[in-house]
Design a protein around this motif. Structure first.
Motif, PDB file in Angstrom:
ATOM      1  N   LEU A  26     -22.170  -4.622 -16.994  1.00  0.00           N
ATOM      2  CA  LEU A  26     -21.364  -4.918 -15.795  1.00  0.00           C
ATOM      3  C   LEU A  26     -19.888  -4.570 -15.980  1.00  0.00           C
ATOM      4  O   LEU A  26     -19.312  -3.838 -15.177  1.00  0.00           O
ATOM      5  CB  LEU A  26     -21.505  -6.386 -15.384  1.00  0.00           C
ATOM      6  N   ALA A  27     -19.245  -5.090 -17.006  1.00  0.00           N
ATOM      7  CA  ALA A  27     -17.810  -4.842 -17.203  1.00  0.00           C
ATOM      8  C   ALA A  27     -17.518  -3.360 -17.415  1.00  0.00           C
ATOM      9  O   ALA A  27     -16.547  -2.827 -16.871  1.00  0.00           O
ATOM     10  CB  ALA A  27     -17.276  -5.666 -18.377  1.00  0.00           C
ATOM     11  N   LEU A  28     -18.363  -2.688 -18.196  1.00  0.00           N
ATOM     12  CA  LEU A  28     -18.163  -1.252 -18.437  1.00  0.00           C
ATOM     13  C   LEU A  28     -18.253  -0.461 -17.145  1.00  0.00           C
ATOM     14  O   LEU A  28     -17.471   0.461 -16.907  1.00  0.00           O
ATOM     15  CB  LEU A  28     -19.211  -0.729 -19.421  1.00  0.00           C
ATOM     16  N   TRP A  29     -19.213  -0.814 -16.327  1.00  0.00           N
ATOM     17  CA  TRP A  29     -19.421  -0.104 -15.067  1.00  0.00           C
ATOM     18  C   TRP A  29     -18.224  -0.296 -14.142  1.00  0.00           C
ATOM     19  O   TRP A  29     -17.714   0.666 -13.559  1.00  0.00           O
ATOM     20  CB  TRP A  29     -20.708  -0.592 -14.411  1.00  0.00           C
ATOM     21  N   LEU A  30     -17.749  -1.521 -14.008  1.00  0.00           N
ATOM     22  CA  LEU A  30     -16.610  -1.794 -13.123  1.00  0.00           C
ATOM     23  C   LEU A  30     -15.322  -1.169 -13.662  1.00  0.00           C
ATOM     24  O   LEU A  30     -14.475  -0.725 -12.887  1.00  0.00           O
ATOM     25  CB  LEU A  30     -16.429  -3.299 -12.937  1.00  0.00           C
ATOM     26  N   VAL A  43     -20.108  -9.263 -23.165  1.00  0.00           N
ATOM     27  CA  VAL A  43     -18.962  -9.160 -24.079  1.00  0.00           C
ATOM     28  C   VAL A  43     -19.340  -8.297 -25.287  1.00  0.00           C
ATOM     29  O   VAL A  43     -18.595  -7.390 -25.670  1.00  0.00           O
ATOM     30  CB  VAL A  43     -18.464 -10.559 -24.517  1.00  0.00           C
ATOM     31  N   ALA A  44     -20.483  -8.546 -25.882  1.00  0.00           N
ATOM     32  CA  ALA A  44     -20.919  -7.765 -27.048  1.00  0.00           C
ATOM     33  C   ALA A  44     -21.097  -6.286 -26.694  1.00  0.00           C
ATOM     34  O   ALA A  44     -20.621  -5.406 -27.421  1.00  0.00           O
ATOM     35  CB  ALA A  44     -22.229  -8.343 -27.602  1.00  0.00           C
ATOM     36  N   TYR A  45     -21.747  -6.015 -25.581  1.00  0.00           N
ATOM     37  CA  TYR A  45     -21.982  -4.635 -25.167  1.00  0.00           C
ATOM     38  C   TYR A  45     -20.654  -3.933 -24.839  1.00  0.00           C
ATOM     39  O   TYR A  45     -20.471  -2.753 -25.163  1.00  0.00           O
ATOM     40  CB  TYR A  45     -22.936  -4.605 -23.967  1.00  0.00           C
ATOM     41  N   SER A  46     -19.733  -4.662 -24.234  1.00  0.00           N
ATOM     42  CA  SER A  46     -18.417  -4.092 -23.910  1.00  0.00           C
ATOM     43  C   SER A  46     -17.655  -3.726 -25.171  1.00  0.00           C
ATOM     44  O   SER A  46     -17.113  -2.615 -25.286  1.00  0.00           O
ATOM     45  CB  SER A  46     -17.609  -5.087 -23.070  1.00  0.00           C
ATOM     46  N   TRP A  47     -17.587  -4.639 -26.139  1.00  0.00           N
ATOM     47  CA  TRP A  47     -16.887  -4.365 -27.398  1.00  0.00           C
ATOM     48  C   TRP A  47     -17.537  -3.184 -28.127  1.00  0.00           C
ATOM     49  O   TRP A  47     -16.838  -2.362 -28.716  1.00  0.00           O
ATOM     50  CB  TRP A  47     -16.887  -5.606 -28.296  1.00  0.00           C
ATOM     51  N   ARG A  48     -18.849  -3.121 -28.083  1.00  0.00           N
ATOM     52  CA  ARG A  48     -19.572  -2.011 -28.750  1.00  0.00           C
ATOM     53  C   ARG A  48     -19.104  -0.661 -28.223  1.00  0.00           C
ATOM     54  O   ARG A  48     -19.066   0.320 -28.950  1.00  0.00           O
ATOM     55  CB  ARG A  48     -21.068  -2.162 -28.524  1.00  0.00           C
TER      56      ARG A  48
END
Length: 180
Positions: A99-103, A40-45
């Motif tokens: 994971l979320a960014l990649w998908l 979640v943190a990496y995605s928001w970043r």
């Protein structure tokens, strides 16, 4: 770790994610919780907004997934908008923060991370149809390609789905009795 391009980040701006996780018990591994928080943190970043997480506890998995889907479709994100995507994650998985960014970088109705079954033989949880009369018979792909590919079925342990998939499919979306 995956670093999204400007094009990826532009795509993420239009997305709003809700994580949906059917938990088998009253607790989940600390590693799973850590991986979700880091993702979640990496995605928001990087501009991909993960707003909420829906969880069920101690419920038969198909009932849990149906309940989560219903709640996800009814719930709004923190900006008051409908979620555009649902990220299905199983609580017995571990994954990297990207994971979320990649998908989310592909504009697909559904896209899954490649993962393997936990029982021997450890085949990928990705399948192709058999060409027999049994329309429910599938076989695992034992040697998947190293890049994105089309298949006939996957598990929901790490799957990103557009909202329209659920809206365009009649309930129940999930059932263990696959011939019903």
């Amino acid at each position: 770790m995956f670093e999204p391009t400007k094009k990826d980040k532009k795509r993420y701006e239009k997305m709003s994610l809700c994580i949906l996780t059917p938990c088998s018990g009253y607790d989940c591994s600390i590693r799973f919780a850590q991986d979700v928080a880091n993702m979640v943190a990496y995605s928001w970043r990087h501009g991909l907004k993960v707003h909420q997480m829906g969880i069920t506890e101690r419920m038969v998995v198909d009932w849990a997934r149906n309940d989560l889907a219903r709640r996800g479709l009814k719930t709004k994100d923190y900006d008051g908008n409908e979620f555009t995507h649902f990220l299905w994650l199983d609580d017995d998985h571990v994954f990297t923060p990207d994971l979320a960014l990649w998908l989310a970088r592909e504009d697909l109705d559904m896209v899954s991370a490649l993962y393997y079954g936990r029982t021997h033989p450890h085949y990928p949880v990705v399948y192709v149809k058999d060409d027999t009369d049994d329309k429910y018979k599938h076989f695992p792909i034992t040697h998947p390609p190293d890049s994105l590919f089309k298949c006939d079925a996957v598990g929901f342990g790490a799957l990103l789905m557009k909202r329209e998939v659920l809206e365009g499919t009649p309930e129940p979306w999930f059932t263990v009795d696959y011939r019903a």
